[in-house]
Design an enzyme around this catalytic site. Structure first.
Site, PDB file in Angstrom:
ATOM      1  N   THR A 146       0.961  -1.126   0.119  1.00  9.39           N
ATOM      2  CA  THR A 146       0.165   0.225   0.119  1.00  9.39           C
ATOM      3  C   THR A 146       0.835   1.081   0.056  1.00  9.39           C
ATOM      4  OG1 THR A 146      -0.132  -0.085   2.522  1.00  9.39           O
ATOM      5  CG2 THR A 146      -1.953  -1.177   1.112  1.00  9.39           C
ATOM      6  N   LYS A 169       3.713  -7.067   4.147  1.00  5.54           N
ATOM      7  CA  LYS A 169       3.363  -5.450   3.751  1.00  5.54           C
ATOM      8  C   LYS A 169       3.007  -4.795   5.264  1.00  5.54           C
ATOM      9  CE  LYS A 169       0.146  -3.320   3.509  1.00  5.54           C
ATOM     10  NZ  LYS A 169      -0.535  -2.201   4.658  1.00  5.54           N
ATOM     11  N   THR A 180      -2.096  -3.118  10.665  1.00  4.85           N
ATOM     12  CA  THR A 180      -2.264  -3.119   9.215  1.00  4.85           C
ATOM     13  C   THR A 180      -1.076  -3.529   8.621  1.00  4.85           C
ATOM     14  OG1 THR A 180      -3.337  -0.954   9.337  1.00  4.85           O
ATOM     15  CG2 THR A 180      -2.499  -1.509   7.286  1.00  4.85           C
ATOM     16  N   GLU A 260       6.142   4.885   7.912  1.00  3.07           N
ATOM     17  CA  GLU A 260       5.555   6.079   7.207  1.00  3.07           C
ATOM     18  C   GLU A 260       6.326   7.259   7.799  1.00  3.07           C
ATOM     19  OE1 GLU A 260       1.409   6.276   7.174  1.00  3.07           O
ATOM     20  OE2 GLU A 260       1.395   4.394   6.053  1.00  3.07           O
ATOM     21  N   ASN A 379      -0.084  10.936   7.545  1.00  2.00           N
ATOM     22  CA  ASN A 379      -1.496  10.548   8.382  1.00  2.00           C
ATOM     23  C   ASN A 379      -2.326  11.740   8.456  1.00  2.00           C
ATOM     24  OD1 ASN A 379      -0.951   7.812   8.859  1.00  2.00           O
ATOM     25  ND2 ASN A 379       0.874   8.713   9.931  1.00  2.00           N
TER      26      ASN A 379
END
Lengths: 384, 384
Positions: A146, A169, A180, A260, A379
């Protein structure tokens, strides 16, 4: 290679059009046996996505023939309609593969809320089935990405003649008890479902469960382990668990490195704890302190924020006898300033915190990231 | 006016040179009686600052004649030397005021780790004592500011003839069970120590304890309540508790509004909970979700992140029957998308989230802020 490194597995990754970007978004992993033993662990979040609700049932008998995964939509909080999409996906994989729907684990990742096209998903399953191959591992690993910037794969081969391969992932939103994060691990070792379950729980407890990127806990996390037995070798259980732990730890570190918007990867090592539970609680508390994480982003060796986070736990320790090191400099001893913090170099990406509770022999390491402008940016703009 | 609004109190705020900025940094509040009843609550962090270690003992007998506060240094993790500074400070206040050292509560705020000059602190106490006045409340409120942009004060006068006044400092780093927050509340009502303690615990439970700006928990937090009895009026206990709660809530909202680097003030109202504890747990979990807080900063009405945070709690609810409203738009019903999120206006500073657990009649509201670039900036650069 990843999931197709062990014998007895085929995989594929295709573009079904679930992602607006047009990148690959459906992956399929099939176990051709002779074993069809499997184990899986899931998010402990009580608000679970539809594929998790399905997969918890599917794994009930310890048997799986396939795992189907999609990016481009989490199928979470999508209600009965979403559950029917998951069900139809499993049915389609089963129909084309010649086995039962409950032999199919379903994993989804992407945005929560919107439901992707069932028609495209089912067409994707057909395309993936048609392209299954014994070297499809890399395609599968790519199709589950993603916001990941790289595909995550790991392989371990035993001198005894069996192999473990895995793909994952996840980038950010990592938290205890999974978040996630989708992981599929395969092996051609001869291990039954009970043996897989024990090894998987032992391995995830000290790898994925010790990642705590931002304290949030996803709705879709799944770690699945499938055994084909195709090597014909029954492994030593301890060696197998150790190898599985190594693969899971390798994948976990790859997830951390790709979190991230992070500038630093932080290992928080807690020593001298009265119990492993205490060590984990202390490490996790520090890993969840936004003040500590922002300080690391600012390259500020602020040990006071570490002690403040330790102080919120119920672990055994004497507040007047805590030592803290940052990148090998003992900046705090006995709860007071010690060596000069100016000696702490926070330029490198890797940061190593040691907290000595001086209350026992137990230890644990929790991994996290710093809190950066890029984290806030990524985010705050993800779905809009 | 704040702490000098009630009769029987004098206060002062002076510059002792603890702050490099040269701004006021020592405050003193003295109770001239005839009552000397008091109560206080402190941070639940186990790694406490020296002034908290002192003050927990000082409040033991329910009597206080003075509160001395300094900004420019938290006197935290400074070891025995730091404790002696706290002790010497209390001794100096007591000597000049003609009472005992254990009649003096000590509060400190500022950076953790370094120890400020004891000599300057004691000179500051002398200067403050010399300037004590019955209208010194505003000076005291100003002298306790750190990164606060405004002084926080509140006054409530009862028709029955008694008054409550309060001052607070704090900006960010707010968390449950108090956090980098110093609050002094005074009253001229005739209330004994037990009555003050009961009222203070009731008031803080639904005000300061429901602020959760960033989940971090300070080492220095103190809320003190002193009664002079100078009005000669014994209040109705329920009216007194309600008035104290109103003052504490007003101060708490001022703290929230001044939180470091926040763009939004978020009220998370949990309805339909099986118990107040459940409602608080759910509200706090959402308030601590960095993903949710970053989404609000990005003006993204991302209800999926709210449900994911609810799902991490042990509260009673059915995941398939959760409703969520954001600024009066019910964007989630029965755990699924409902009204169009495009109708949610997140431009205003105030954000009102309602989460209906549909499992009972209990309710609670937790207040927090969004996670912004400015938060990261301010907290990554604070000490360097």
């Amino acid at each position: 290679m990843s999931v197709t490194a062990p014998q007895g597995f085929r995989a594929a990754g295709v573009t079904a059009g679930l992602k607006p970007s047009g990148k690959p978004d459906v992956a399929l992993v099939v176990n051709d046996g002779p074993f069809e033993a499997a184990a899986a662990v899931f998010t402990s979040n009580r608000c679970k996505a539809n594929p998790v609700l399905w997969s918890e049932r599917a794994i009930g008998d310890g048997r799986l023939r396939a795992v189907v995964l999609n990016s481009g939509g989490a199928n979470c909080y999508t209600g009965p309609e979403g559950f029917q999409t998951t069900h139809a996906t499993a049915e389609k994989v089963a129909e084309l593969g010649g086995f039962g729907a409950y032999d199919v684990l379903v994993c989804s990742t992407g945005l929560i809320g919107p439901l992707f096209s069932r028609e495209r998903m089912l067409a994707g399953v057909e395309a993936a089935t048609a392209t299954l191959s014994t070297d499809g591992g890399a395609d599968a690993a790519t199709a589950i990405m993603t916001t990941d910037t790289v595909a995550k794969q790991s392989v371990h081969t035993s001198p005894a003649g069996w192999t473990i391969g895995g793909m994952a992932k996840g980038a950010g939103m990592l938290a205890p008890a999974l978040a996630t994060m989708l992981v599929v691990v395969t092996t051609d070792a001869e291990v039954d479902a009970a043996g897989l379950d024990a090894a998987l729980r032992a391995a995830t407890r000290v790898s994925f469960d010790r990642l705590d990127s931002d304290g949030c806990q996803s709705t879709n996390d799944t770690v699945a382990l499938l055994a084909s037995g195709a090597s014909g070798v029954t492994p030593d259980p301890v060696e197998f668990t150790d190898a599985l732990t190594a693969v899971c730890t390798d994948l976990a570190r790859q997830l951390l490195a790709d979190a991230e918007g992070a500038d630093h990867e932080i290992a928080i090592e807690v020593r001298g704890a009265a119990s492993e539970e205490d060590a984990v609680e202390v490490g996790r508390s520090v890993a969840r302190s936004n003040l500590f994480k922002a300080a690391i982003f600012g390259k500020d060796p602020n040990w006071g924020r570490i002690l403040a986070a330790v102080g919120t736990t119920g672990a055994a320790f004497d507040p007047a006898d805590l030592d803290v090191a940052m990148n090998d400099v003992w900046i705090c001893r006995k709860g007071m300033a010690a060596d000069d913090p100016a000696g702490v170099d926070l330029e490198p990406r890797a940061v190593h915190i040691v907290i000595d509770l001086k209350s026992g022999d137990a230890t644990a390491t929790i991994w996290t990231n710093d809190l950066t402008h890029a984290y806030v940016h990524e985010n705050s703009a993800y779905s809009t």
